[in-house]
Design a protein around this motif. Structure first.
Motif, mmCIF file in Angstrom:
data_model
loop_
_atom_site.group_PDB
_atom_site.id
_atom_site.type_symbol
_atom_site.label_atom_id
_atom_site.label_comp_id
_atom_site.label_asym_id
_atom_site.label_seq_id
_atom_site.Cartn_x
_atom_site.Cartn_y
_atom_site.Cartn_z
ATOM 1 N N SER A 1 0.830 -1.205 0.000
ATOM 2 C CA SER A 1 0.000 0.000 0.000
ATOM 3 C C SER A 1 0.863 1.253 0.000
ATOM 4 N N GLN B 1 -6.860 -1.753 7.488
ATOM 5 C CA GLN B 1 -8.296 -1.992 7.756
ATOM 6 C C GLN B 1 -8.645 -1.746 9.218
ATOM 7 N N GLU C 1 -6.850 1.447 -3.288
ATOM 8 C CA GLU C 1 -7.380 0.086 -3.142
ATOM 9 C C GLU C 1 -6.256 -0.932 -3.126
ATOM 10 N N LYS D 1 -10.611 -1.208 0.560
ATOM 11 C CA LYS D 1 -11.097 -0.085 -0.237
ATOM 12 C C LYS D 1 -11.016 1.139 0.644
ATOM 13 N N ALA E 1 -13.955 5.303 -1.600
ATOM 14 C CA ALA E 1 -14.354 4.334 -2.629
ATOM 15 C C ALA E 1 -15.494 3.468 -2.123
ATOM 16 N N GLU E 2 -15.437 3.123 -0.829
ATOM 17 C CA GLU E 2 -16.496 2.282 -0.246
ATOM 18 C C GLU E 2 -17.828 3.024 -0.249
ATOM 19 N N ALA F 1 -19.342 3.041 -3.674
ATOM 20 C CA ALA F 1 -19.623 1.716 -4.271
ATOM 21 C C ALA F 1 -21.086 1.320 -4.068
#
Ligand code: SF4
Ligand code: FES
Length: 565
Positions: free
Chosen positions: A375, A470, A552, A557, A561-562, A565
């Motif tokens: 990342s 996360q 991502e 995500k 972005a989440e 979506a």
């Protein structure tokens, strides 16, 4: 803590045992859930189904019903619904369970099928297990024990294929051992998105190769070695170094970035030989980057610190702590913590900053994410620094703010917990204006300029935890002992806090976790010893407003972005 969603279940009967498994599961995985192994080569849970090895054959049937009335047809002998068995065996990898399905994995027909497949696979195999690097973790070797004939009926000349073909800088191919399962081809195409491998020629002459002018050089190439079920693909770094059955396996975490890929460290007698991925379906599936596999080499790097020093002379830990405390008691202290430190160490770093009444800094490391398992945040534990309260905003990419404080004469002493201050942007002139206490693992310009140096342990030599992108808390374990002279970071931090009259713990994980439970609300109900091997998702709502640098990746995500979506 966040609870995962529960999948829809279907009930099937495997070898007479009724079991409920998630809808969409194939027979290999369903059988695994009841403790039955269906042997296979080409199937891999994280790749598309190829169905080409035929090793996973099973018998399958469905409860019978009258075509006209749809009434169940009963078996008068058993009083149960009759099962209509399909007359030919089916491949388990491409057969998904359906409600009421019956499966036989151990029948005489299936045993005969497996023996037939094994005989074909071994016809041209070189049978060179004694000199093969895969011995001990070879699926062909394992299945030959269960389904091999023990002798060969093949009296013809075996095929000769290329040996020792360098497919890329890190992967070697022995084509004679290849069972043409195509896992490596599918991985390169589907996961690494680097479609460089394919088969040429036909039948027994089929051969794996790179396309002309291409090589297997992407940063995920060594995953092909992990998933090759035989010894056809081997790692140039690991091959011929050590037999795998001598190696101890320890769960760890890849420290390359905030993804926190789960890994296994393989060691023997205090020496690490390789790092491989550990399955975590929520983080890295069964993959990891090649670059993370060589990080164990830092353990024996030439600039590894092993001697405690204070004011230019060798010192004891007590002497170095006293010297560091003396410097810190002069006031105007800044503490530079690290996004590479564990949650526990960051928590104590915060206590250290409180003890010296100084500002805490963190060095941000931002690079380009690869969309898979590396990342943009190259610190494994930036979230840990937020959760423990070491920082309350995202770190800058260098220490220029601290540099300004030094230039203004407001900082006279810096305690660095593992960070090379010059690499983080402080100039030699700025370093010369302050007294430095360095607590860390490797020598650098910072240690050369430091008044006190206390060597500590790498991630491979201690226990602890990180919080990934996360907000998943994941623990790592000690694989090998540290070198003589290196001291556990928690002990050093704790002793220094105590010497400064701060809130010390007992300098071990247990006591640090007692304080974490009491003082950090997100960790209030977490027990370190009971942390699942795949980690624990924490409530991250408190940091929802921060603009984290990550895009991502495989199972992540970014919040923006989440939301869209
Ligand atoms: S090299 Fe290994 S993974 Fe690739 S096709 Fe051959 S046996 Fe399968
Ligand atoms: S696992 Fe190879 S055909 Fe099913």
């Amino acid at each position: 803590m966040i609870q995962p969603a529960q999948p829809e279940l279907v009930t099937v009967t495997i070898d007479g045992k009724e079991v409920s498994v998630p809808k969409g599961t194939n027979v290999i995985e369903a059988a695994r859930l009841v403790g039955t192994d269906v042997p296979h080569y080409c199937y891999h849970p994280k790749l598309s189904i190829a169905g080409n090895c035929r090793m996973c054959l099973i018998e399958m049937g469905m409860p019978m019903a009258d075509r006209a009335t749809r009434e169940p047809i009963m078996d008068p002998e058993t009083g149960k619904q009759k099962i209509g068995w399909i007359p030919r065996p089916q491949i388990g990898c491409a057969t998904n369970v359906a409600p009421g399905m019956h499966i036989k994995t151990q029948s005489p027909l299936i045993k005969e099928c497996r023996e037939g497949v094994m005989e074909f696979l071994l016809i041209n195999h070189p049978l060179d297990c004694p000199i093969c690097d895969q011995a001990g973790e070879c699926k062909l070797q394992e299945q030959a024990t269960g389904y091999g004939r023990g002798y060969s009926r093949f009296i013809e000349q075996k095929n000769v294929k290329p040996k020792r073909t360098q497919l890329g800088p890190r992967v070697m191919l022995d084509d004679e051992r290849c069972v043409l399962c195509s896992r490596c081809i599918r991985f390169s195409k589907e996961v690494a998105k680097d479609d460089v491998l394919g088969f040429v020629d036909r039948g027994s002459y089929s051969t794996l190769t790179c396309y002309p002018g291409k090589e297997l050089a992407n940063n995920y190439s060594l995953n092909t070695v992990d998933i090759c079920p035989v010894g056809a693909l081997t790692s140039t770094d690991f091959r011929f170094k050590m037999r795998v059955w001598f190696l101890k396996q320890t769960n760890s975490i890849d420290t390359e970035s905030s993804v926190g890929a789960n890994t296994v460290v393989w060691s023997r007698e205090g020496v690490i030989y390789r790092i491989t991925p550990r399955r975590n379906d929520e983080v890295n599936d069964t993959w990891m980057a090649d670059s993370g596999r060589v990080l164990y080499k830092e353990v024996q790097a030439a600039n590894r610190l092993t001697a405690i020093s204070a004011n230019g002379a060798t010192a004891t830990l007590e002497g170095a702590i006293a010297a560091a405390a003396e410097l810190a008691k002069g006031g105007n202290v800044a503490v530079v913590g690290s996004g590479r430190s564990s949650v526990e160490e960051q928590f104590l770093t915060k206590k250290l900053a409180a003890a010296v009444d100084g500002e805490a800094f963190l060095v941000g490391r931002v690079g380009e994410g690869d969309g898979l398992l590396i990342s943009a945040d190259r610190n494994p534990n930036t979230r840990g620094a937020l959760v423990t309260g070491l920082i309350d905003k995202l770190p800058e990419s260098d220490l220029s703010a601290l540099g300004a404080e030094i230039d203004a004469g407001r900082v006279k002493t810096i305690i660095s917990v593992g960070e090379d201050l010059s690499a983080a942007g402080l100039s030699a002139e700025q370093l010369a204006k302050v007294a430095i206490v360095f607590i860390g693992t490797h020598g650098s310009d910072t240690t050369a300029a430091a008044k006190v140096v206390i060597p500590t342990l790498t991630v491979f030599e201690k226990n602890g935890s990180f919080i990934n992108q996360q907000f998943r808390l994941q623990k790592f374990a000690k694989a090998i002992p540290g070198p003589a002279g290196a001291i556990d970071d928690l002990v050093v931090l704790d002793e220094l806090i105590a010497a400064l009259g701060g809130e010390a713990t007992d300098g071990d994980l247990k006591s640090v976790w007692k304080s974490l439970n009491a003082e950090v609300s997100q960790l209030a109900n977490v027990t370190y010893a009971n942390l699942p091997a795949t980690g624990l998702l924490l409530d991250s709502s408190a940091w929802a407003g921060l603009s984290f640098p990550e895009g991502e990746s495989l199972h992540f995500k970014p919040a923006a972005a989440e939301a869209s979506a």
